[in-house]
Design an enzyme around this catalytic site. Sequence first.
Site, PDB file in Angstrom:
ATOM      1  N   HIS A  80      -3.173  -2.415  -1.090  1.00 52.63           N
ATOM      2  CA  HIS A  80      -4.277  -1.456  -1.174  1.00 52.63           C
ATOM      3  C   HIS A  80      -4.297  -0.309  -2.136  1.00 52.63           C
ATOM      4  O   HIS A  80      -5.426   0.064  -1.941  1.00 52.63           O
ATOM      5  CB  HIS A  80      -3.319  -0.238  -0.248  1.00 52.63           C
ATOM      6  CG  HIS A  80      -3.617   0.829   0.378  1.00 52.63           C
ATOM      7  ND1 HIS A  80      -4.558   1.362   1.620  1.00 52.63           N
ATOM      8  CD2 HIS A  80      -3.549   2.411  -0.602  1.00 52.63           C
ATOM      9  CE1 HIS A  80      -4.807   2.621   1.600  1.00 52.63           C
ATOM     10  NE2 HIS A  80      -4.616   3.168   0.273  1.00 52.63           N
ATOM     11  N   GLU A  81      -3.303  -0.477  -2.792  1.00 44.82           N
ATOM     12  CA  GLU A  81      -3.617   0.634  -4.270  1.00 44.82           C
ATOM     13  C   GLU A  81      -4.619  -0.088  -4.458  1.00 44.82           C
ATOM     14  O   GLU A  81      -5.428   1.156  -5.774  1.00 44.82           O
ATOM     15  CB  GLU A  81      -2.452   0.993  -4.966  1.00 44.82           C
ATOM     16  CG  GLU A  81      -1.102   1.686  -3.682  1.00 44.82           C
ATOM     17  CD  GLU A  81      -2.003   3.275  -3.202  1.00 44.82           C
ATOM     18  OE1 GLU A  81      -2.946   3.706  -4.358  1.00 44.82           O
ATOM     19  OE2 GLU A  81      -1.061   3.630  -2.075  1.00 44.82           O
ATOM     20  N   HIS A  91      -7.806   0.721  -4.090  1.00 39.33           N
ATOM     21  CA  HIS A  91      -8.296   1.805  -4.503  1.00 39.33           C
ATOM     22  C   HIS A  91      -9.444   1.548  -5.610  1.00 39.33           C
ATOM     23  O   HIS A  91     -10.088   2.401  -6.112  1.00 39.33           O
ATOM     24  CB  HIS A  91      -7.262   3.271  -4.743  1.00 39.33           C
ATOM     25  CG  HIS A  91      -7.279   3.130  -3.692  1.00 39.33           C
ATOM     26  ND1 HIS A  91      -8.176   4.242  -2.226  1.00 39.33           N
ATOM     27  CD2 HIS A  91      -6.235   3.976  -2.895  1.00 39.33           C
ATOM     28  CE1 HIS A  91      -7.437   4.288  -1.411  1.00 39.33           C
ATOM     29  NE2 HIS A  91      -6.231   4.523  -1.435  1.00 39.33           N
ATOM     30  N   GLU A 146      -9.537   5.403   2.469  1.00 35.09           N
ATOM     31  CA  GLU A 146      -7.930   4.876   2.884  1.00 35.09           C
ATOM     32  C   GLU A 146      -8.461   3.920   3.222  1.00 35.09           C
ATOM     33  O   GLU A 146      -7.836   2.871   3.488  1.00 35.09           O
ATOM     34  CB  GLU A 146      -7.554   6.186   3.504  1.00 35.09           C
ATOM     35  CG  GLU A 146      -6.897   7.464   2.287  1.00 35.09           C
ATOM     36  CD  GLU A 146      -6.145   6.422   0.984  1.00 35.09           C
ATOM     37  OE1 GLU A 146      -5.259   5.824   1.652  1.00 35.09           O
ATOM     38  OE2 GLU A 146      -6.220   7.021   0.431  1.00 35.09           O
TER      39      GLU A 146
END
Length: 270
Positions: A129-130, A133, A192
């Site tokens: 997920h990070e 980004h 997100e």
Amino acid sequence: MTKTIRQSLLTTLFMALVVSACSSSPTGRKQLVLKSDAELEQEGTRQFRALQEQVPLVKNGNTIDFVACVADAIVGELEGDYADLYWELAVVDQPDVNAFVMPGGKIVVKAGILGIVENQHQLAAVLGHEVAHVTAHHSNERASRAMLAGVGIDVAAILLGGGYSNQTRGAYEALSAGASLGIMNPFNRKQETEADVVGLEYMARAGFDPRESVALWKIMNEKNKTNIPEYMSTHPSGETRIENLVAQYPKALALYNEAQAQGKNPNCDR
């Protein structure tokens, strides 16, 4: 310069910024990117160096190896310029349940989150997920949106307030107060959600079980119960997040099965 001409010029500038900066995110969402990636990467590196000097870092070799193993597997699935970045990792000895990746590939994991994740797959969900980004240009997009929101609020305040006056200042303050709820917060929730989708693909391609992302968020929901309405938050609610992740199962599981067939079976557990 007359008020009408000034308003016209500001409006033209505002529209020119919007039109010239349109691009597409990894999921096909229209996004605005006004700033230089190189500029943000330099800033990310500077902040990462400062963090390494100013905060306590985990010294336990097994813990560092665990996080590094998962991070390496995720980064190993990146392509193009992101595969060529000099990725770095810092495991911070702080109890916060948090992790983030700065522009330029600087991964920061706080020790608190290692007490939450139950296995390598759940940590992969966090790091996937990070990393998403970064690869989705979200830092650049957020900075660009902030710049654009400032221009847009200024234009709207002048149009509503009738020029540079006390009335304009009142309009500006009212618009600014509503901007985070009406513009920035919903926008951040989209980011997100996109990072969840792209990150799920990264972890699955690396051979981590994407179903563990839902298990992780069930744990997080129990740990972080809140009564804040979703529309007032920069993140989707835990329930919304789980629903979105489950909806991605068909694609993610196909990628996971393919990775397993290719022999991608990370062995990172502590």
